[in-house]
Design a protein around this motif. Sequence first.
Motif: not given
Length: 861
Positions: A770, A776-777, A846, A849
């Motif tokens: 990141m 996030a995808r 979730r 992310t």
Amino acid sequence: MRLFGSRRTHEDFSDEIQAHLDLEAEQLVAQGMNPESARAAARKAFGNVARAKERFYETSRWTVVDQFFQDLRYAWRWMRQSPSFVATTVATLAVGLGLLTIAFTIFNAYVLRPFAIRDPKGLHQIVWHTRDGGGQAFTWRDYDEWSRRSDLFSAAVGEHTRIVSSNGRPLMAAVVSLNYFEALGPAMHLGRAFGAVDTQETGSPAVLTDQAWTRLFDRDPSAVGRDIELNGRYFTIVGVLTAAFTGLGDTPRDVFVPITSWNVPPRGSREMKETEILVRLQPGVTPLHAETALAPFMNEHQDRVTAEVRPQSSPNTLSADLLALLSPVFAAFILVLVAAAANVSNVMLARAIARRREIAVRLSIGASRGRVIRQLLTEGVLIAVLGGIAALALAAWGIRVATVALMGTLPPSVAPILRLVPMSFDARVFLFALAASAAATLLFALLPALQASRLSLTDALRGQGGAARRGSRMRSALVIGQVAVALVLVIIAVTIVRNGAAIGALDLGYDPKGLMSINVRGQHDELAGPLAEALATDPRIQSVAVTSGNPLFDQGRIVAAAPAGAPEATRTRCTFVSPEFFPILGLPIIDGRGFRAGEAQSAARVAIVSASTAKAFWPGENPIGKTLRIERANGRPVEEVPEYPEVAIVGTVGDIVSGILITGHEPNHIYLPIDQSNIHATAILMRGRTEREPTPEALQDIFTRVASDPQIFEAIPLSEMRDLQMYPLLAASWVGSLLGAIALALSVSGLYGVLTYALSQRSKEIGIRMALGATARAVVGLVFRQCMRLAAVGTAIGAIIAFIALELLNAAIRLETISLVDTGAFAAGLVLILAATVLAAYQPARRATRIDPAQTLRADA
């Protein structure tokens, strides 16, 4: 050395060491050393005192037992510190063990548990077989003759079961020989059993089972000595049996009465034809010897070919065929336990990996690998014990719930007469639960213990993850196994549901609504004609027909038939019907005509055949006017139907389901004409003015006018009989769906646990990704790809196992209406597994992310 007396204690040994040191020091002091130097020299000469005490401890006590209790105390302290972990693992294990225990408890009650009588293993049943493999019970005259064979049998008892009426309530009665209780020896709860002292002059005694005593008299002790009405006659209750004995069979009895008190016609009549004979063999007489001795008697009867004397110590004799029939059922329950154990193993493995530093410290200070494995196994044993206790409680509750559900969902005409064998826990159930718990312990505790003890001390003490990586691979393998098990059970459940729906939608060839079947019980066939006449005059009834067997109750007699002149006959079903049969069913005549009243009265040589029969015997031809030859299935003339060696075809009708739904339409069926006075008129088919009238209860007044015992007549709507035949499939779909749902939930839990753990191990990697710009995808895709890889491997393995298993079952069953290898079921199973995979990956994805790259990198620095 003392040969007798108590062993030396640890304190005694310490005192002996001290005495030895003191004596040695005194000798050194006498030689000129000062006391302090003498004591030091004595200790130096003796060696390590603590080590000597340890050796004495190890040789004088059961060290393994002491270590086990140490491990047990440690495990208990650890479990008290992790209540949520313990609750989760115990509950998961209890579900798998509880379901398997329920299945075994039922199996134990109906197969393994011996009758609660004296010497149950010495009890044998006599049965006979015909040339076509059939067989049935004997007449009461047969029992009367064989009970005199004292050269073969030390005791012989006869039993005829029937449904009787007691003040309007149906009861399962057993009409038995007078020596029944004396020969068997069941225990009595109240009163006494009848026996040789009871004769026709002394009255009509009756003995109740514990279930009937509870249901009829609310366990009132004063019931003994009171009268009970059975089919209009009164019997005096002389005793109540204990709950352990409910009769010799898998259908519990309510009341026992002696044959001497029952109103029976002369011996040899059609009454009491369905009598079971059970014997105890004389010492030195084997079952084979008894069968040989009975052969001359069997040969006197054309239908009876061979006699079999088989052990009958329980309601159903354990055999290879029975085990083969039940093995798929037990396999499904065992798979659920395996899935539950794999889930617990996954959790235990994760916890062991988290404790790798603690385990490394213990190994580094001298603990052996075996000692560590025993510690971890002890924790698993404690969880298994708690899970086993919870499983027994769950099984007891589940059996009660299943019994209530069974009685509440059965068709109304069947539920009042259904009796279940008591399914209480006994030593076999407890031993099975213990063995299953032990097997589960090996499944879920041994692998984590072995894996956790195989680690590099240096890596573990530094906090590096070699063991974690190995544990992750094992956890993935366990999850793959869970997914495979879940897919197998889901496919089986969907297959049962789809086949049940297909059979439920099967066109019977007629509409069962508004049709009532009345069968005559207990060989009172001669009452079918008078009952049909009485029903025909009732204004509530539209039409009445007599038959030799009604649809959904009787598939018809097996004969062999062929067109006249054909060399070989074909196995065919045959049913005798009155002319009203086809109009009542709403079955149109396809070709030709129906039976006429004169043909039924004179038993004319005419027949109506089904469309499939006409097509098979005269393909492409008109069957009307053709001649059909009817033979016995084994080639001899049909002795039951001497009027019909050959018949002329006068009509054809559509194919119908005449017997069992799962067999579908009969491939060949012949109908022959009879009227109400014919000997083959043994059942009645009637249609009311409306679909719901009259009910079986409303017909009781007619039954009472025709016979003193209204329970002789069994009235069941055809729609309820259809529901009853569907019920096993419905129950199987419920059980299959429950097992599939539990396995699916366990696989979701396993996938979720693996992904959550993997996420914690890869948080640094995800943070770096990141920080370098991963969206996030992309992170969600990373998590889902890992989940899908595990699910794909498990799905492939499960699909292969399910296909092989169902293909083998399909080859064994071979029914046109059932297709076990169902592509729709496989597709539905794959969709459900896919949905479960998405559900399991959603929350970890979730969470991934939301990882803060800066915080993750800062923590690492």
